[in-house]
Design a protein around this motif. Sequence first.
Motif, mmCIF file in Angstrom:
data_model
loop_
_atom_site.group_PDB
_atom_site.id
_atom_site.type_symbol
_atom_site.label_atom_id
_atom_site.label_comp_id
_atom_site.label_asym_id
_atom_site.label_seq_id
_atom_site.Cartn_x
_atom_site.Cartn_y
_atom_site.Cartn_z
ATOM 1 N N ASP A 30 -6.455 0.191 -1.341
ATOM 2 C CA ASP A 30 -5.329 -0.279 -2.160
ATOM 3 C C ASP A 30 -5.369 -1.798 -2.321
ATOM 4 O OD1 ASP A 30 -4.303 2.269 -2.474
ATOM 5 O OD2 ASP A 30 -2.666 2.001 -1.042
ATOM 6 N N GLY B 182 -9.549 7.031 -9.460
ATOM 7 C CA GLY B 182 -8.935 5.799 -8.955
ATOM 8 C C GLY B 182 -8.768 4.723 -10.000
ATOM 9 N N ARG C 203 -5.473 -3.473 -5.976
ATOM 10 C CA ARG C 203 -4.320 -4.266 -6.432
ATOM 11 C C ARG C 203 -4.688 -5.723 -6.678
ATOM 12 N NH1 ARG C 203 -0.406 -0.661 -2.705
ATOM 13 N NH2 ARG C 203 -0.169 0.929 -4.304
ATOM 14 N N THR D 247 0.838 -1.199 0.000
ATOM 15 C CA THR D 247 0.000 0.000 0.000
ATOM 16 C C THR D 247 0.870 1.245 0.000
ATOM 17 O OG1 THR D 247 -1.803 1.162 1.142
ATOM 18 C CG2 THR D 247 -0.191 0.028 2.539
ATOM 19 N N ASP D 248 0.339 2.283 -0.589
ATOM 20 C CA ASP D 248 0.951 3.603 -0.432
ATOM 21 C C ASP D 248 -0.034 4.490 0.341
ATOM 22 O OD1 ASP D 248 -0.964 4.160 -2.349
ATOM 23 O OD2 ASP D 248 0.421 4.986 -3.813
ATOM 24 N N TYR D 249 -0.939 3.802 1.027
ATOM 25 C CA TYR D 249 -1.975 4.432 1.839
ATOM 26 C C TYR D 249 -2.801 5.384 0.988
ATOM 27 C CZ TYR D 249 0.335 1.915 5.517
ATOM 28 O OH TYR D 249 0.877 0.901 6.266
ATOM 29 N N CYS D 250 -2.832 6.640 1.275
ATOM 30 C CA CYS D 250 -3.721 7.548 0.552
ATOM 31 C C CYS D 250 -3.027 8.223 -0.632
ATOM 32 C CB CYS D 250 -4.307 8.578 1.512
ATOM 33 S SG CYS D 250 -5.298 7.841 2.841
ATOM 34 N N SER D 251 -2.028 7.555 -1.181
ATOM 35 C CA SER D 251 -1.283 8.022 -2.360
ATOM 36 C C SER D 251 -0.738 9.421 -2.126
ATOM 37 C CB SER D 251 -2.149 7.941 -3.615
ATOM 38 O OG SER D 251 -2.582 6.612 -3.821
ATOM 39 N N SER D 252 -1.093 10.355 -2.994
ATOM 40 C CA SER D 252 -0.552 11.713 -2.866
ATOM 41 C C SER D 252 -1.405 12.596 -1.952
ATOM 42 C CB SER D 252 -0.406 12.353 -4.242
ATOM 43 O OG SER D 252 -1.659 12.371 -4.896
ATOM 44 N N SER D 253 -2.507 12.066 -1.433
ATOM 45 C CA SER D 253 -3.334 12.802 -0.471
ATOM 46 C C SER D 253 -2.846 12.480 0.940
ATOM 47 C CB SER D 253 -4.798 12.388 -0.600
ATOM 48 O OG SER D 253 -5.276 12.664 -1.891
ATOM 49 N N ASP E 291 -2.602 11.023 4.559
ATOM 50 C CA ASP E 291 -3.151 9.813 5.177
ATOM 51 C C ASP E 291 -4.065 10.145 6.354
ATOM 52 O OD1 ASP E 291 -1.597 8.344 3.399
ATOM 53 O OD2 ASP E 291 -0.001 7.988 4.857
ATOM 54 N N CYS F 182 -7.540 3.716 3.480
ATOM 55 C CA CYS F 182 -6.791 3.796 2.223
ATOM 56 C C CYS F 182 -6.044 2.486 1.950
ATOM 57 C CB CYS F 182 -5.818 4.969 2.248
ATOM 58 S SG CYS F 182 -6.623 6.596 2.249
#
Length: 150
Positions: free
Chosen positions: A93, A150, A97, A70-76, A78, A89
């Motif tokens: 993910d 998404g 995935r 996971t990258d958790y909440c991406s560019s937003s 967390d 998040c």
Amino acid sequence: MHRRLATALGASSLALITVLGTAAAAEAAPADKPQVLSSWTQTSASSYNAWAAARANQSAWSAYAFDWSTDYCSSSPDNPFGFPFQMSCARHDFGYRNYKALGTFSANKSRIDSAFYEDLKRVCAGYGGATKAACNSTAWTYYQAVKAFG
């Protein structure tokens, strides 16, 4: 001499094919992988709790070869404004995935996004008054972003 060599090569080839075939079968994910994935990506709190328990004990599910990354909440953020959205998040993910890996993402995207929104609202349910309203507004914004991009 040629017959013995051919027999030895044939036997060796057969043994190799048997070993490789057995190894491939042993590495194949259990047949119920889609059902397990589905049970962990529903909108309910019990689905979230089952996923969280499995995430905490990933080794028990290793035969399924789930992608837990996971990258958790991406560019937003967390934890926007202090609201702990990180685990919501992470489950989102997980759904994206693993359904992409199964080739069934488009058929499940809407539900995964809805589960994400329900997870966020459950986070917000722990607040009251204006803080809860701010949390719900932030949750709605996050949901709209994954729904659209998404």
